[in-house]
Design a protein around this motif. Structure first.
Motif, short mmCIF file in Angstrom:
data_model
loop_
_atom_site.label_atom_id
_atom_site.label_comp_id
_atom_site.label_asym_id
_atom_site.label_seq_id
_atom_site.Cartn_x
_atom_site.Cartn_y
_atom_site.Cartn_z
N GLY A 32 -56.80 -20.56 4.28
CA GLY A 32 -55.50 -21.10 4.64
C GLY A 32 -54.66 -20.02 5.32
N ILE A 33 -53.88 -20.43 6.32
CA ILE A 33 -52.98 -19.52 7.03
C ILE A 33 -51.60 -20.18 7.03
CG2 ILE A 33 -52.51 -18.31 9.20
CD1 ILE A 33 -55.48 -18.88 9.93
N ARG A 34 -50.57 -19.40 6.66
CA ARG A 34 -49.21 -19.94 6.65
C ARG A 34 -48.21 -18.89 7.11
NH1 ARG A 34 -47.93 -20.30 0.13
NH2 ARG A 34 -47.70 -18.05 -0.19
N ASP A 35 -47.04 -19.36 7.49
CA ASP A 35 -45.93 -18.50 7.89
C ASP A 35 -45.19 -18.09 6.63
OD1 ASP A 35 -43.59 -17.35 8.85
OD2 ASP A 35 -43.18 -18.93 10.29
N SER A 36 -45.06 -16.79 6.39
CA SER A 36 -44.42 -16.33 5.16
C SER A 36 -42.94 -16.68 5.10
CB SER A 36 -44.61 -14.82 5.00
OG SER A 36 -43.95 -14.13 6.04
N LYS A 37 -42.29 -16.90 6.24
CA LYS A 37 -40.87 -17.24 6.24
C LYS A 37 -40.61 -18.63 5.69
CE LYS A 37 -40.19 -16.58 10.62
NZ LYS A 37 -41.54 -16.35 11.09
N ALA A 38 -41.61 -19.47 5.63
CA ALA A 38 -41.44 -20.85 5.15
C ALA A 38 -41.37 -20.92 3.63
CB ALA A 38 -42.57 -21.72 5.67
N HIS A 39 -41.60 -19.81 2.95
CA HIS A 39 -41.51 -19.74 1.48
C HIS A 39 -42.33 -20.84 0.80
CE1 HIS A 39 -38.44 -16.71 1.96
NE2 HIS A 39 -37.78 -17.52 2.76
N SER A 40 -43.55 -20.96 1.18
CA SER A 40 -44.52 -21.89 0.59
C SER A 40 -44.24 -23.36 0.90
CB SER A 40 -44.60 -21.71 -0.92
OG SER A 40 -44.89 -20.38 -1.25
N ALA A 41 -43.20 -23.66 1.67
CA ALA A 41 -42.86 -25.06 1.95
C ALA A 41 -43.37 -25.51 3.31
CB ALA A 41 -41.35 -25.24 1.88
N GLY A 42 -43.83 -24.60 4.12
CA GLY A 42 -44.26 -24.94 5.47
C GLY A 42 -45.70 -25.42 5.51
N PRO A 43 -46.16 -25.78 6.68
CA PRO A 43 -47.54 -26.25 6.84
C PRO A 43 -48.54 -25.12 6.67
CG PRO A 43 -46.48 -26.06 8.97
CD PRO A 43 -45.42 -25.78 7.95
N ILE A 44 -49.74 -25.50 6.35
CA ILE A 44 -50.85 -24.55 6.20
C ILE A 44 -51.95 -24.97 7.18
CG2 ILE A 44 -52.67 -23.70 4.67
CD1 ILE A 44 -50.72 -24.22 2.34
N LEU A 45 -52.38 -24.01 7.97
CA LEU A 45 -53.51 -24.22 8.86
C LEU A 45 -54.76 -23.90 8.05
CD1 LEU A 45 -54.68 -24.73 11.69
CD2 LEU A 45 -54.35 -22.30 12.15
N GLU A 46 -55.67 -24.84 7.95
CA GLU A 46 -56.88 -24.64 7.15
C GLU A 46 -58.09 -24.54 8.06
OE1 GLU A 46 -59.02 -26.56 3.21
OE2 GLU A 46 -57.36 -27.61 4.17
N LEU A 47 -58.83 -23.44 7.92
CA LEU A 47 -60.00 -23.18 8.75
C LEU A 47 -61.24 -23.03 7.89
CD1 LEU A 47 -58.48 -20.39 11.05
CD2 LEU A 47 -58.61 -22.83 11.53
N THR A 48 -62.37 -23.40 8.46
CA THR A 48 -63.64 -23.11 7.79
C THR A 48 -63.90 -21.61 7.92
OG1 THR A 48 -64.97 -23.40 9.78
CG2 THR A 48 -64.57 -25.38 8.42
N ARG A 49 -64.84 -21.10 7.17
CA ARG A 49 -65.19 -19.67 7.28
C ARG A 49 -65.64 -19.34 8.70
NH1 ARG A 49 -63.31 -16.14 3.62
NH2 ARG A 49 -63.39 -17.09 1.57
N HIS A 50 -66.39 -20.23 9.30
CA HIS A 50 -66.88 -20.02 10.67
C HIS A 50 -65.70 -19.97 11.65
CE1 HIS A 50 -69.62 -20.14 14.07
NE2 HIS A 50 -68.92 -21.16 14.56
N GLU A 51 -64.76 -20.89 11.52
CA GLU A 51 -63.58 -20.90 12.38
C GLU A 51 -62.74 -19.65 12.19
OE1 GLU A 51 -62.78 -25.71 12.69
OE2 GLU A 51 -62.06 -24.61 10.93
N TRP A 52 -62.59 -19.21 10.94
CA TRP A 52 -61.83 -18.00 10.62
C TRP A 52 -62.47 -16.78 11.27
CZ3 TRP A 52 -57.43 -16.06 9.41
CH2 TRP A 52 -57.31 -14.82 8.80
N THR A 53 -63.78 -16.68 11.17
CA THR A 53 -64.50 -15.56 11.78
C THR A 53 -64.32 -15.57 13.29
OG1 THR A 53 -66.12 -15.55 10.00
CG2 THR A 53 -66.78 -14.51 12.06
N ASN A 54 -64.43 -16.74 13.91
CA ASN A 54 -64.24 -16.85 15.36
C ASN A 54 -62.82 -16.47 15.76
OD1 ASN A 54 -66.86 -17.61 15.86
ND2 ASN A 54 -66.40 -19.79 15.90
N LEU A 55 -61.83 -16.90 14.99
CA LEU A 55 -60.44 -16.55 15.28
C LEU A 55 -60.24 -15.04 15.24
CD1 LEU A 55 -57.45 -17.29 15.77
CD2 LEU A 55 -57.22 -17.46 13.28
N LEU A 56 -60.74 -14.39 14.21
CA LEU A 56 -60.60 -12.94 14.10
C LEU A 56 -61.31 -12.21 15.23
CD1 LEU A 56 -60.99 -12.35 10.26
CD2 LEU A 56 -58.88 -12.43 11.61
N GLN A 57 -62.50 -12.66 15.58
CA GLN A 57 -63.23 -12.04 16.69
C GLN A 57 -62.47 -12.19 18.01
OE1 GLN A 57 -67.06 -13.96 16.43
NE2 GLN A 57 -67.86 -12.43 15.01
#
Length: 65
Positions: A32-57
């Protein structure tokens, strides 16, 4: 949705003013990826491990240019 994400952590590239993103693993193996300014109330982008790895690369390859 947020209840299955645990151990949220801020990016080590966070700005001192609190402008940052947080990431956390889920109980089903996604990331899960979220904006820390939203104080847990904002949306969460959910990625698979494969998607997360591709994003970081992709981010690392752009930074290297």
């Amino acid at each position: 949705m947020t209840s299955r994400f645990t151990n949220w952590r801020k990016s080590r590239y966070s700005e001192p003013n609190g402008t940052c993103v947080e990431v956390a693993p889920s109980s089903i193996g996604t990331v899960g990826i979220r904006d820390s300014k939203a104080h847990s109330a904002g949306p969460i982008l959910e990625l698979t491990r494969h998607e997360w790895t591709n994003l970081l690369q992709t981010i690392r390859s752009v930074q290297a240019r």
